[in-house]
Motif scaffolding. Structure first.
Motif, PDB file in Angstrom:
ATOM      1  N   ARG A 189       0.702  -1.333   0.374  1.00 20.43           N
ATOM      2  CA  ARG A 189       0.195   0.234  -0.033  1.00 20.43           C
ATOM      3  C   ARG A 189       1.200   0.958   0.138  1.00 20.43           C
ATOM      4  O   ARG A 189       1.299   1.836   1.353  1.00 20.43           O
ATOM      5  N   TYR A 190       1.425   1.413  -0.919  1.00 21.90           N
ATOM      6  CA  TYR A 190       2.708   2.385  -1.204  1.00 21.90           C
ATOM      7  C   TYR A 190       2.097   3.992  -0.754  1.00 21.90           C
ATOM      8  O   TYR A 190       3.026   4.471  -0.187  1.00 21.90           O
ATOM      9  N   ASP A 191       1.240   4.009  -1.608  1.00 22.96           N
ATOM     10  CA  ASP A 191       0.999   5.897  -1.082  1.00 22.96           C
ATOM     11  C   ASP A 191      -0.279   5.627   0.314  1.00 22.96           C
ATOM     12  O   ASP A 191       1.020   6.868   0.666  1.00 22.96           O
ATOM     13  N   GLU A 192      -0.240   5.178   0.899  1.00 22.52           N
ATOM     14  CA  GLU A 192      -0.826   4.890   2.466  1.00 22.52           C
ATOM     15  C   GLU A 192       1.437   5.089   2.779  1.00 22.52           C
ATOM     16  O   GLU A 192       1.337   5.941   3.685  1.00 22.52           O
ATOM     17  N   ALA A 193       1.583   4.143   2.165  1.00 28.16           N
ATOM     18  CA  ALA A 193       3.008   4.609   3.413  1.00 28.16           C
ATOM     19  C   ALA A 193       4.044   5.291   3.445  1.00 28.16           C
ATOM     20  O   ALA A 193       4.529   6.024   4.475  1.00 28.16           O
ATOM     21  N   VAL A 194       4.200   5.717   2.252  1.00 33.62           N
ATOM     22  CA  VAL A 194       4.612   6.871   2.277  1.00 33.62           C
ATOM     23  C   VAL A 194       3.789   7.942   3.394  1.00 33.62           C
ATOM     24  O   VAL A 194       5.056   9.126   3.485  1.00 33.62           O
ATOM     25  N   THR A 195       2.935   8.463   2.922  1.00 37.59           N
ATOM     26  CA  THR A 195       2.260   9.092   3.660  1.00 37.59           C
ATOM     27  C   THR A 195       2.790   9.152   5.851  1.00 37.59           C
ATOM     28  O   THR A 195       2.839  10.416   6.046  1.00 37.59           O
ATOM     29  N   GLU A 196       2.895   7.708   5.981  1.00 34.51           N
ATOM     30  CA  GLU A 196       2.758   7.603   6.908  1.00 34.51           C
ATOM     31  C   GLU A 196       4.565   7.354   7.552  1.00 34.51           C
ATOM     32  O   GLU A 196       4.876   8.422   7.983  1.00 34.51           O
ATOM     33  N   LEU A 197       5.284   7.444   6.188  1.00 31.86           N
ATOM     34  CA  LEU A 197       6.703   8.399   6.832  1.00 31.86           C
ATOM     35  C   LEU A 197       7.374   9.639   6.764  1.00 31.86           C
ATOM     36  O   LEU A 197       7.578   9.376   7.348  1.00 31.86           O
ATOM     37  N   THR A 198       6.005  10.122   5.625  1.00 32.69           N
ATOM     38  CA  THR A 198       6.442  11.328   5.921  1.00 32.69           C
ATOM     39  C   THR A 198       6.078  12.048   7.406  1.00 32.69           C
ATOM     40  O   THR A 198       6.610  12.939   7.185  1.00 32.69           O
ATOM     41  N   ALA A 199       4.946  11.493   7.714  1.00 32.77           N
ATOM     42  CA  ALA A 199       4.386  12.114   9.244  1.00 32.77           C
ATOM     43  C   ALA A 199       5.599  11.684  10.027  1.00 32.77           C
ATOM     44  O   ALA A 199       5.612  12.341  10.898  1.00 32.77           O
ATOM     45  N   ALA A 200       6.058  10.540  10.343  1.00 38.78           N
ATOM     46  CA  ALA A 200       6.825  10.023  10.271  1.00 38.78           C
ATOM     47  C   ALA A 200       8.579  11.065  10.701  1.00 38.78           C
ATOM     48  O   ALA A 200       9.178  11.804  11.354  1.00 38.78           O
ATOM     49  N   LEU A 201       8.724  11.727   9.583  1.00 40.36           N
ATOM     50  CA  LEU A 201       9.843  12.639   9.137  1.00 40.36           C
ATOM     51  C   LEU A 201       9.584  13.920   9.715  1.00 40.36           C
ATOM     52  O   LEU A 201      10.277  14.841  10.381  1.00 40.36           O
ATOM     53  N   LYS A 202       8.270  14.102   9.599  1.00 43.96           N
ATOM     54  CA  LYS A 202       7.877  15.830  10.253  1.00 43.96           C
ATOM     55  C   LYS A 202       7.632  16.042  11.927  1.00 43.96           C
ATOM     56  O   LYS A 202       8.722  16.771  12.646  1.00 43.96           O
ATOM     57  N   LEU A 203       7.645  14.503  12.132  1.00 43.08           N
ATOM     58  CA  LEU A 203       8.092  13.986  13.421  1.00 43.08           C
ATOM     59  C   LEU A 203       9.593  14.436  14.310  1.00 43.08           C
ATOM     60  O   LEU A 203      10.038  14.805  15.563  1.00 43.08           O
TER      61      LEU A 203
END
Length: 343
Positions: A189-203
């Protein structure tokens, strides 16, 4: 400069394999040098570089020498040894911890780790990981451990569900958030994965593994320019890691840059002669180059070495072209994965 941790060629911790250092806060501590050495070990282990993990082993050993009955120190030693591929040492230390305190959740988690990665005992690993969660259901990271077992055995939706519960428990922890991203990646689920990984990088912008998996997700989507950008960011944080070398080589192979991919194979082969575990990474590059025989040969080597990254063999998209090969099916059987539900 931060580095990827080294467990199983660093691919295991890239995917979220770590016991939360926050567990240390609730561990009972005896007075004196054992407590001091234990606290130092937890501090070192939280940094997750190879040198720090080795130093953590020394610190936990000092703690156990100062007080042989201090169960959390044995559990910490088990975790550190597991991250250094010392599965027998990790197993022994975890068992000693449980002899002293059967309810020590972190020790059960390490036993699950070892059963999954070294023994390929999936049922036993699940028992230990579930026991860890029963004993300490409020910790996020053990849920990520359990999620990895679920995804490795083909239960992607359950794995994502566990990872979401982990985020609910520790919503501000960047690596827990990234762990959800990794689970979504393996679920394809690649787009969802990128969304969560981007959120992690914001943290936390220094979570190099999040950048790495954004790159891998974009590779699988054929969005090669975005993948290269993500890998470039990863390189700024971890310039010499073999997993990044292999990821870029896999991308080069898919995008027609065969010479660059073959040069990377030579580099990774040299690293394997130095004790690094990159056999499955080399196999992935060969698969992208269309050399199935070489890919299978390196996977067989990885299986013989109990390479930790091979845990994801059943779900790794790099090996989709090999799934109809009898030799590939045999590797899955040897790992005890052939009977599990595929994606």
């Amino acid at each position: 400069m931060r580095k990827f941790a080294i467990c199983a060629g660093s691919a295991l911790l890239i995917a979220g394999f770590q016991i939360s250092s926050a567990a240390a806060a609730s561990d009972p501590e005896p007075p004196g040098p054992a407590a001091e050495a234990y606290a130092k070990g937890r501090e070192l282990l939280a940094r997750r570089t190879a040198d720090d993990i080795r130093d953590a082993v020394d610190a936990f050993e000092r703690a156990t020498e100062a007080d042989a009955t201090f169960a959390p120190a044995h559990a910490g030693l088990a975790e550190a040894r597991a991250l250094l591929y010392d599965y027998p040492g990790a197993r022994d230390a975890a068992r000693r911890a449980l002899e002293l305190d059967e309810r020590l959740a972190s020790a059960h988690a390490v036993l699950g780790f070892v059963k999954m990665h070294d023994e390929r005992d999936w049922a036993g690993a699940e028992t230990e990981l579930r026991r860890s969660l029963e004993l300490d259901p409020q910790k996020a990271t053990p849920r990520l451990w359990y999620a990895i077992l679920l995804e490795a055995t083909g239960r992607a939706d359950e794995a994502v569900g566990e990872a979401r519960r982990a985020v609910e428990l520790e919503p501000k922890d960047a690596r827990v958030r990234a762990g959800l991203g990794y689970r979504l990646f393996w679920a394809r689920r690649y787009d969802e994965a990128v969304t969560e990984l981007t959120a992690a990088l914001k943290l936390d912008p220094t979570v190099d593994t999040a950048q790495y998996f954004i790159g891998r997700a974009r590779v699988q989507q054929g969005r090669f320019k975005e993948a290269r950008a993500a890998f470039a960011h990863t390189r700024e944080l971890s310039p010499r890691d073999g997993n990044l070398i292999s990821a870029e080589a896999y991308l080069n192979a898919l995008s027609g840059k065969r010479t660059q991919a073959e040069k990377a194979i030579t580099q990774l082969e040299r690293l394997t002669t130095q004790g690094m575990r990159y056999s499955s990474q080399i196999a992935g590059i060969y698969a992208a180059l269309g050399n199935k025989d070489a890919a299978l040969r390196w996977l067989e080597r990885a299986e013989a070495q109990r390479e930790g990254a091979l845990v994801w063999l059943k779900v790794d998209p790099r090996f989709d072209s090999l799934r109809g090969e009898p030799r590939f099916a045999e590797i899955l059987r040897n790992m005890g994965l052939a009977g599990n539900t595929a994606l």
